[in-house]
Design a protein around this motif. Structure first.
Motif, PDB file in Angstrom:
ATOM      1  N   LEU A   1      -3.809  23.983   4.780  1.00  0.00           N
ATOM      2  CA  LEU A   1      -2.422  24.106   5.193  1.00  0.00           C
ATOM      3  C   LEU A   1      -1.518  23.604   4.072  1.00  0.00           C
ATOM      4  O   LEU A   1      -1.529  22.411   3.750  1.00  0.00           O
ATOM      5  CB  LEU A   1      -2.176  23.296   6.469  1.00  0.00           C
ATOM      6  CG  LEU A   1      -0.745  23.337   7.015  1.00  0.00           C
ATOM      7  CD1 LEU A   1      -0.415  24.734   7.529  1.00  0.00           C
ATOM      8  CD2 LEU A   1      -0.556  22.302   8.124  1.00  0.00           C
ATOM      9  N   PRO A   2      -0.709  24.479   3.448  1.00  0.00           N
ATOM     10  CA  PRO A   2       0.245  24.002   2.442  1.00  0.00           C
ATOM     11  C   PRO A   2       1.213  23.010   3.076  1.00  0.00           C
ATOM     12  O   PRO A   2       1.479  23.065   4.274  1.00  0.00           O
ATOM     13  CB  PRO A   2       0.962  25.284   2.003  1.00  0.00           C
ATOM     14  CG  PRO A   2       0.070  26.408   2.427  1.00  0.00           C
ATOM     15  CD  PRO A   2      -0.616  25.930   3.661  1.00  0.00           C
ATOM     16  N   ARG A   3       1.754  22.099   2.279  1.00  0.00           N
ATOM     17  CA  ARG A   3       2.649  21.104   2.831  1.00  0.00           C
ATOM     18  C   ARG A   3       3.770  20.799   1.860  1.00  0.00           C
ATOM     19  O   ARG A   3       3.601  20.872   0.636  1.00  0.00           O
ATOM     20  CB  ARG A   3       1.905  19.845   3.250  1.00  0.00           C
ATOM     21  CG  ARG A   3       1.245  18.997   2.188  1.00  0.00           C
ATOM     22  CD  ARG A   3      -0.112  19.522   1.697  1.00  0.00           C
ATOM     23  NE  ARG A   3      -1.047  19.850   2.755  1.00  0.00           N
ATOM     24  CZ  ARG A   3      -1.921  18.999   3.285  1.00  0.00           C
ATOM     25  NH1 ARG A   3      -1.974  17.749   2.854  1.00  0.00           N
ATOM     26  NH2 ARG A   3      -2.765  19.396   4.203  1.00  0.00           N
ATOM     27  N   ASP A   4       4.916  20.425   2.440  1.00  0.00           N
ATOM     28  CA  ASP A   4       6.089  20.064   1.660  1.00  0.00           C
ATOM     29  C   ASP A   4       6.303  18.554   1.628  1.00  0.00           C
ATOM     30  O   ASP A   4       6.847  18.019   0.663  1.00  0.00           O
ATOM     31  CB  ASP A   4       7.335  20.740   2.238  1.00  0.00           C
ATOM     32  CG  ASP A   4       7.233  22.250   2.212  1.00  0.00           C
ATOM     33  OD1 ASP A   4       7.480  22.832   1.142  1.00  0.00           O
ATOM     34  OD2 ASP A   4       6.892  22.848   3.253  1.00  0.00           O
ATOM     35  N   ILE A   5       5.907  17.871   2.709  1.00  0.00           N
ATOM     36  CA  ILE A   5       6.080  16.425   2.817  1.00  0.00           C
ATOM     37  C   ILE A   5       4.798  15.840   3.390  1.00  0.00           C
ATOM     38  O   ILE A   5       4.263  16.343   4.379  1.00  0.00           O
ATOM     39  CB  ILE A   5       7.275  16.067   3.739  1.00  0.00           C
ATOM     40  CG1 ILE A   5       8.562  16.728   3.238  1.00  0.00           C
ATOM     41  CG2 ILE A   5       7.448  14.551   3.828  1.00  0.00           C
ATOM     42  CD1 ILE A   5       9.748  16.534   4.183  1.00  0.00           C
ATOM     43  N   GLU A   6       4.314  14.758   2.774  1.00  0.00           N
ATOM     44  CA  GLU A   6       3.136  14.067   3.278  1.00  0.00           C
ATOM     45  C   GLU A   6       3.486  12.627   3.608  1.00  0.00           C
ATOM     46  O   GLU A   6       4.148  11.941   2.817  1.00  0.00           O
ATOM     47  CB  GLU A   6       2.005  14.077   2.241  1.00  0.00           C
ATOM     48  CG  GLU A   6       1.360  15.423   2.020  1.00  0.00           C
ATOM     49  CD  GLU A   6       0.174  15.327   1.079  1.00  0.00           C
ATOM     50  OE1 GLU A   6      -0.805  16.059   1.285  1.00  0.00           O
ATOM     51  OE2 GLU A   6       0.218  14.503   0.130  1.00  0.00           O
ATOM     52  N   LEU A   7       3.030  12.163   4.780  1.00  0.00           N
ATOM     53  CA  LEU A   7       3.207  10.779   5.186  1.00  0.00           C
ATOM     54  C   LEU A   7       1.838  10.194   5.517  1.00  0.00           C
ATOM     55  O   LEU A   7       1.082  10.783   6.297  1.00  0.00           O
ATOM     56  CB  LEU A   7       4.109  10.665   6.422  1.00  0.00           C
ATOM     57  CG  LEU A   7       5.527  11.222   6.312  1.00  0.00           C
ATOM     58  CD1 LEU A   7       5.571  12.668   6.796  1.00  0.00           C
ATOM     59  CD2 LEU A   7       6.492  10.394   7.157  1.00  0.00           C
ATOM     60  N   SER A   8       1.528   9.060   4.926  1.00  0.00           N
ATOM     61  CA  SER A   8       0.272   8.370   5.208  1.00  0.00           C
ATOM     62  C   SER A   8       0.571   7.077   5.954  1.00  0.00           C
ATOM     63  O   SER A   8       1.424   6.296   5.533  1.00  0.00           O
ATOM     64  CB  SER A   8      -0.484   8.062   3.908  1.00  0.00           C
ATOM     65  OG  SER A   8      -1.724   7.434   4.181  1.00  0.00           O
TER      66      SER A   8
ATOM     67  N   PHE B   1       5.555   9.447   1.442  1.00  0.00           N
ATOM     68  CA  PHE B   1       5.921   8.208   2.125  1.00  0.00           C
ATOM     69  C   PHE B   1       4.665   7.515   2.627  1.00  0.00           C
ATOM     70  O   PHE B   1       3.724   8.167   3.090  1.00  0.00           O
ATOM     71  CB  PHE B   1       6.839   8.484   3.323  1.00  0.00           C
ATOM     72  CG  PHE B   1       8.114   9.180   2.971  1.00  0.00           C
ATOM     73  CD1 PHE B   1       9.224   8.465   2.529  1.00  0.00           C
ATOM     74  CD2 PHE B   1       8.224  10.564   3.077  1.00  0.00           C
ATOM     75  CE1 PHE B   1      10.404   9.111   2.201  1.00  0.00           C
ATOM     76  CE2 PHE B   1       9.400  11.221   2.751  1.00  0.00           C
ATOM     77  CZ  PHE B   1      10.500  10.485   2.308  1.00  0.00           C
ATOM     78  N   VAL B   2       4.656   6.192   2.538  1.00  0.00           N
ATOM     79  CA  VAL B   2       3.599   5.377   3.137  1.00  0.00           C
ATOM     80  C   VAL B   2       4.239   4.513   4.207  1.00  0.00           C
ATOM     81  O   VAL B   2       5.231   3.814   3.951  1.00  0.00           O
ATOM     82  CB  VAL B   2       2.900   4.485   2.083  1.00  0.00           C
ATOM     83  CG1 VAL B   2       1.874   3.574   2.756  1.00  0.00           C
ATOM     84  CG2 VAL B   2       2.224   5.348   1.023  1.00  0.00           C
ATOM     85  N   ILE B   3       3.686   4.583   5.421  1.00  0.00           N
ATOM     86  CA  ILE B   3       4.231   3.881   6.577  1.00  0.00           C
ATOM     87  C   ILE B   3       3.242   2.816   7.015  1.00  0.00           C
ATOM     88  O   ILE B   3       2.045   3.099   7.176  1.00  0.00           O
ATOM     89  CB  ILE B   3       4.497   4.845   7.754  1.00  0.00           C
ATOM     90  CG1 ILE B   3       5.282   6.075   7.273  1.00  0.00           C
ATOM     91  CG2 ILE B   3       5.221   4.135   8.881  1.00  0.00           C
ATOM     92  CD1 ILE B   3       6.608   5.752   6.636  1.00  0.00           C
TER      93      ILE B   3
END
Length: 345
Positions: free
Chosen positions: A155-162, A193-195
């Motif tokens: 799945l292509p992605r524009d925003i990744e959050l870990s 972003f890392v949460i």
């Protein structure tokens, strides 16, 4: 099982170090799959794709963050759709459009919970690229949120959050099976972003210092908290405040990735509890719920969707919501608008 995992993966040292050759093999296979998928699936989708996931095994708070993203985007005029693998579900066909009334045995517990919590379409498909195509073909929304999809590289992605659990962090820092890591910590260099869920310290903007997460450096490291919002009776729908648990005797059950976090929340509310952990995605039976005289039965929303058909009169669900800093909200929305080609407001 959870306490064993805590000792082996999140305690001191690496008790499973003898399995290091398997960790090496896991790393080689995972990296090869990633390279293959990224090479084969390069075409960007016509709508923004936001991926929520983690690089550690187990519960970190991904689903509450997904629900928060849905709510935030809806407030800004977006029409989000959630994509999920549907772990534990046994649907005969995919993609599956999940509604609040869909059986968890078909869709999995988390997709049904998200459908109930968010009111937006939730699509279950082990092939999330195919699920995304279903959303686009049926014009279901204008932004996709992939829950627990960080390693689903088709799945292509524009925003990744870990997302990380603030108490557990990266554990002993080793890859599965020696430690809890699905990917190397260096993978965080490429996420947006890392949460940190339950970070013990954050500045006035909600940013987390590196020492709070084993020294991990990231330009966008933010704190998240899970706030109890209400108790809901599974049989009657009666609602009470979380504070009503003060001094109450309860049997607490949790079939989630990190049940200790749920039990600690109940203790923080002043409940006197018998804590009964189950494996993540456990298929509950009536006998699992117990029958302690004079005790309330309290469970998570994820477990509640599986127990509603046979829950006793004293069964309650504790609902929680994610709270995140305004700076994080602004940063996510800015990147979302940039990904869609929408001018900044």
């Amino acid at each position: 099982m959870t306490s064993l995992v805590d000792r082996l993966w999140y305690g001191k040292g690496r008790p499973l170090a003898l399995l290091s050759p398997l960790s090496w093999l896991y790393r080689v296979i995972a990296e090869a799959r990633r390279r293959k998928a990224i090479t084969a699936y390069t075409e960007k989708l016509p709508v923004p794709v936001v991926v929520v996931g983690n690089i550690t095994a187990g519960g970190t708070g991904k689903s509450p963050l997904t629900a928060w993203l849905v709510s935030t985007m809806k407030t800004e005029g977006w029409h989000p759709v959630v994509l999920s693998r549907g772990y534990g579900g046994r649907a005969p066909d995919h993609p599956l459009l999940v509604t609040p009334d869909t059986l968890p045995s078909l869709a999995g517990d988390e997709p049904v919970m998200l459908a109930q919590a968010t009111g937006v379409p939730v699509i279950v498909d082990p092939d999330r690229r195919r699920g995304a195509a279903f959303v686009l073909d049926n014009a279901l929304g204008d932004v996709l949120i992939s829950d627990d999809g960080l390693q689903h590289y088709k799945l292509p992605r524009d925003i990744e959050l870990s997302v990380f659990d603030g108490a557990r962090g990266v554990g002993n820092g080793a890859l599965i099976p020696v430690g809890p890591l699905r990917e190397q910590v260096s993978r965080l260099d490429s996420v947006d972003f890392v949460i940190v869920n339950g970070a013990i310290s954050a500045d006035e903007t909600g940013r987390v210092p590196p020492e709070a997460l084993a020294g991990i450096q990231h330009p966008h490291l933010y704190a998240m908290k899970l706030q109890p919002t209400r108790l809901v009776n599974l049989k009657t729908g009666e609602t009470r405040s979380p504070e009503s648990l003060q001094g109450q005797k309860i049997r607490a059950i949790a079939g989630i990735g990190n049940p200790t976090r749920f039990f600690d929340t109940l203790k923080g509310l002043g409940a006197k509890l018998i804590a009964v952990p189950f494996p993540d995605h456990h298929r509950f039976r009536p006998e699992d719920l117990g029958s302690e005289s004079g005790h309330m039965l309290v469970m998570t929303a994820k477990d509640g969707v599986k127990c509603s058909s046979f829950a006793p009169d004293n069964a309650w669900v504790l609902h929680v919501e994610a709270t995140l800093p305004e700076a994080f909200k602004a940063a996510v929305l800015e990147k979302l608008r940039a990904s869609s080609g929408t001018p900044a407001s």
